[in-house]
Design an enzyme around this catalytic site. Structure first.
Site, PDB file in Angstrom:
ATOM      1  N   ASP A   1       0.740  -1.495   0.111  1.00 35.53           N
ATOM      2  CA  ASP A   1      -0.158  -0.358  -0.216  1.00 35.53           C
ATOM      3  C   ASP A   1       0.557   1.131   0.334  1.00 35.53           C
ATOM      4  O   ASP A   1       2.074   1.468   0.572  1.00 35.53           O
ATOM      5  CB  ASP A   1      -0.802  -0.308   1.601  1.00 35.53           C
TER       6      ASP A   1
ATOM      7  N   ASP B   1      -3.840   4.586  -2.297  1.00 32.19           N
ATOM      8  CA  ASP B   1      -4.201   4.926  -1.500  1.00 32.19           C
ATOM      9  C   ASP B   1      -4.863   6.422  -1.698  1.00 32.19           C
ATOM     10  O   ASP B   1      -4.321   7.193  -2.058  1.00 32.19           O
ATOM     11  CB  ASP B   1      -3.606   4.899  -0.343  1.00 32.19           C
TER      12      ASP B   1
ATOM     13  N   GLU C   1      -6.588   3.877  -5.752  1.00 29.39           N
ATOM     14  CA  GLU C   1      -7.610   3.965  -5.597  1.00 29.39           C
ATOM     15  C   GLU C   1      -8.475   5.730  -5.994  1.00 29.39           C
ATOM     16  O   GLU C   1      -8.141   6.964  -5.418  1.00 29.39           O
ATOM     17  CB  GLU C   1      -8.296   4.183  -4.135  1.00 29.39           C
TER      18      GLU C   1
ATOM     19  N   HIS D   1     -10.729  -4.505   2.311  1.00 28.44           N
ATOM     20  CA  HIS D   1     -11.016  -4.039   3.045  1.00 28.44           C
ATOM     21  C   HIS D   1     -11.436  -3.144   4.346  1.00 28.44           C
ATOM     22  O   HIS D   1     -12.226  -2.994   4.821  1.00 28.44           O
ATOM     23  CB  HIS D   1      -9.699  -3.899   3.617  1.00 28.44           C
ATOM     24  N   ASP D   2     -12.391  -2.262   2.865  1.00 25.42           N
ATOM     25  CA  ASP D   2     -12.870  -0.721   2.736  1.00 25.42           C
ATOM     26  C   ASP D   2     -14.297  -1.726   2.569  1.00 25.42           C
ATOM     27  O   ASP D   2     -15.636  -0.350   2.854  1.00 25.42           O
ATOM     28  CB  ASP D   2     -12.505  -0.030   2.870  1.00 25.42           C
TER      29      ASP D   2
END
Length: 583
Positions: A109, A216, A273, A348-349
């Site tokens: 990440d 991210d 993202e 994960h979100d």
């Protein structure tokens, strides 16, 4: 779809990521090797043979950097260190080596819109207005009402249901944070700051051999530096959603080209993202091979389907045609250009896909898990599988109370509802129901390895995990499925194998939606460059459905069925089937 060889770019770029099948690991919840209740890097290393057995060829490891863990590691205090409960930099070196020895690439990440407020850079920045790093973050003076009341520079709401500005007593200014107050935004307009980011967050790990990054909030680095107020869409609230203002700012492509030049030297990929970017032409610009910015991006239309635009944790009704239209949009946006796309339905979100898009009734879980697996493995783009998705993990039980949810976003949501409704009991109960359906904790419960206490997450049954294990671990776990040919786990292995075997058709073929308005079945055709065709039919209901193979596909054979007792022309509840044309 253009072949890798014909893509624009230097010879050092191989575009390997276009054929990647990526497995995402959330380190806290994957596997605990040392019995402290927290997943760790050694737990991942011990599980690499299992991961390889799925057929995936790339791992995306969510943040493992040193962090106060206000937002589960997305608040980084040192890009060059590891969060001690997860392990050490030496453990990461071993993970990189062990992945590569198995033919598995590793991406990390990259969290560079913000740091933790405990990062040395921010500590320096907030120490004094004349600090050499003051301008590495975004500081602004207060505004004052006519009566002298201090106000923040604008009305922006953070992504975590709080004001996006926090007052700093020491230097008597506000700093911007699009997430938690403990996550101050970096100022990308400062050249020294940007270069430090590239060196510490990117090159440190690229030199160690990582193969790229999931980036991210990749379109938030360039803000409108005059910070205009957001339009009022949430009447009566002191802050307003501002995503369309702070995403896709004027310097975004300049910054990403700087990053792209670094990544190209290592033949490294990026998957960004990319929220608040609805126009396909704007997305193409980010992921065009010729532009050398991002390799690919995550579009959130599918996982956001049915979310209330103001109350993002609340679901409103949607139908299967809505889902089909979204898939069609992002399957076809790369036609006629050199862009690439992604396929995912969990991370994960997000809450668990079986609970969101199919059925988590006990009698339907296995069929639902396989149905969604077949859909994704037949779609064009880089496929992402989130830990536990391959065994059909579901949302947590609806009986869990608010105290079980540990995610900062859920905690802030409960607090906001309580404040706004003056503690209204019915409103709070509804808030818990909303979080139960859409909250991020659904995806963050420990991976269910066996029917041992706590799902075998830790070595010792009495070790309590950092977060409660989903109650259904006794029936849904890796050990129970490992040798069951009809399990979700073994269907994933089979489906990934078929995808790799027929990659030009399934992984790269053109997508054609069939019968968009059908509210019960999802049907589509795939067409390979050489003319080979596939037909996929998916029953998204709890009733048996009938169908016909479209004439244009020609003679076909069934190569993948989610059930052993499947029959041509009929689909049992939540059954899916893949046909391929026979020449």
């Amino acid at each position: 779809m253009p072949s890798n060889d014909s893509l624009v770019g230097s010879s050092s770029r191989t575009f390997w990521f276009r054929d990647a099948i990526v497995y995402q690991i959330w380190p806290a919840s994957f596997r605990d090797s040392n019995d402290d209740g927290m997943g760790d890097i050694q737990g991942i290393i011990q599980s690499l043979d299992y991961i390889k057995s799925l057929g995936v060829n790339t791992i995306w490891l969510s943040p493992m950097y040193d962090s106060p863990q206000i937002d589960m590691g997305y608040d980084i205090s040192d890009y060059e260190s590891v969060y001690p409960p997860y392990g050490t930099v030496a453990d990461m070196d071993e993970l990189i080596k062990q992945c590569h020895s198995r033919g598995i690439k590793l991406i990390l990440d990259l969290v560079v819109n913000h740091t933790s407020d405990q990062h040395a850079w921010f500590k320096d920045s907030r120490s004094a207005k004349d600090s050499s790093k003051r301008d590495w973050y975004i500081w602004r003076p207060a505004k004052y009402d006519a009566d002298g009341t201090r106000r923040p520079p604008n009305n922006w709401r953070s992504n975590f249901n709080q004001p996006a500005w926090t007052w700093d007593e020491t230097t008597q200014e506000y700093y911007l944070h699009l997430f938690c107050p403990e996550q101050p935004d970096l100022n990308w307009t400062n050249d020294d700051c940007r270069n430090a980011i590239y060196k510490s967050a990117m090159e440190f790990w690229l030199k160690k051999g990582v193969n790229g990054f999931r980036v991210d909030t990749v379109n938030m680095y360039s803000k409108p530096m005059d910070f205009p107020d957001a339009p009022i869409v949430d009447e009566g609230a002191e802050t307003q959603p501002a995503g369309m203002l702070y995403c896709n700012g004027p310097m975004m492509h300049t910054y990403l080209k700087e990053m792209g030049a670094i990544l190209e030297r290592y033949d490294a990929m990026t998957v960004g993202e990319l929220p608040n970017t609805p126009k396909t032409a704007d997305v193409v610009r980010y992921v065009s091979a010729a532009e050398n910015e991002l390799s690919e991006v995550f579009q959130f239309d599918l996982v956001d389907l049915g979310r209330d635009p103001v109350d993002l944790l609340k679901l409103v009704k949607f139908g299967l045609p809505d889902m089909k239209r979204i898939v069609n949009k992002w399957q076809r946006f790369t036609e006629g250009n050199d862009a690439w796309t992604t396929v995912f339905i969990e991370n994960h979100d997000q809450s668990r896909s079986i609970s969101r898009f199919a059925s988590d009734k006990p009698e339907h879980i296995t069929d639902s898990g396989k149905l969604l697996a077949l859909m994704n493995m037949a779609l064009t783009g880089t496929v992402y599988v989130y830990q536990g998705e391959e065994i059909g993990m579901t949302n947590v039980p609806s009986t869990w109370g608010a105290e079980e949810y540990l995610d900062v976003n859920s905690i802030n949501y409960f607090a906001a509802v309580k404040k706004r409704t003056n503690g209204d009991k019915a409103a709070l109960e509804q808030a818990v129901q909303n979080v139960n359906k859409t909250g991020r904790d659904n995806a963050r419960t420990p991976v269910q390895w066996s029917s041992a206490p706590n799902g075998g997450f830790s070595k010792t049954p009495t070790t309590k995990p950092w977060m409660r294990t989903n109650d259904n671990y006794t029936t849904i776990n890796v050990a129970a499925q490992q040798d069951d040919p009809e399990s979700v786990l073994n269907f994933y292995r089979k489906a990934i194998g078929v995808r790799k075997q027929r990659n030009s058709l399934l992984g790269r073929g053109e997508f054609r939606l069939v019968e968009e308005e059908d509210e019960k079945m999802f049907k589509f055709i795939k067409i390979a460059e050489g003319g080979e065709k596939a037909f996929v039919v998916l029953n998204f209901t709890a009733e048996e459905q009938t169908y016909e193979v479209p004439e244009e596909v020609g003679n076909v054979e069934a190569v993948l069925d989610t059930r052993a007792d499947g029959k041509k022309g009929t689909l049992k509840p939540y059954e899916g089937r893949l046909y391929v044309s026979v020449q």
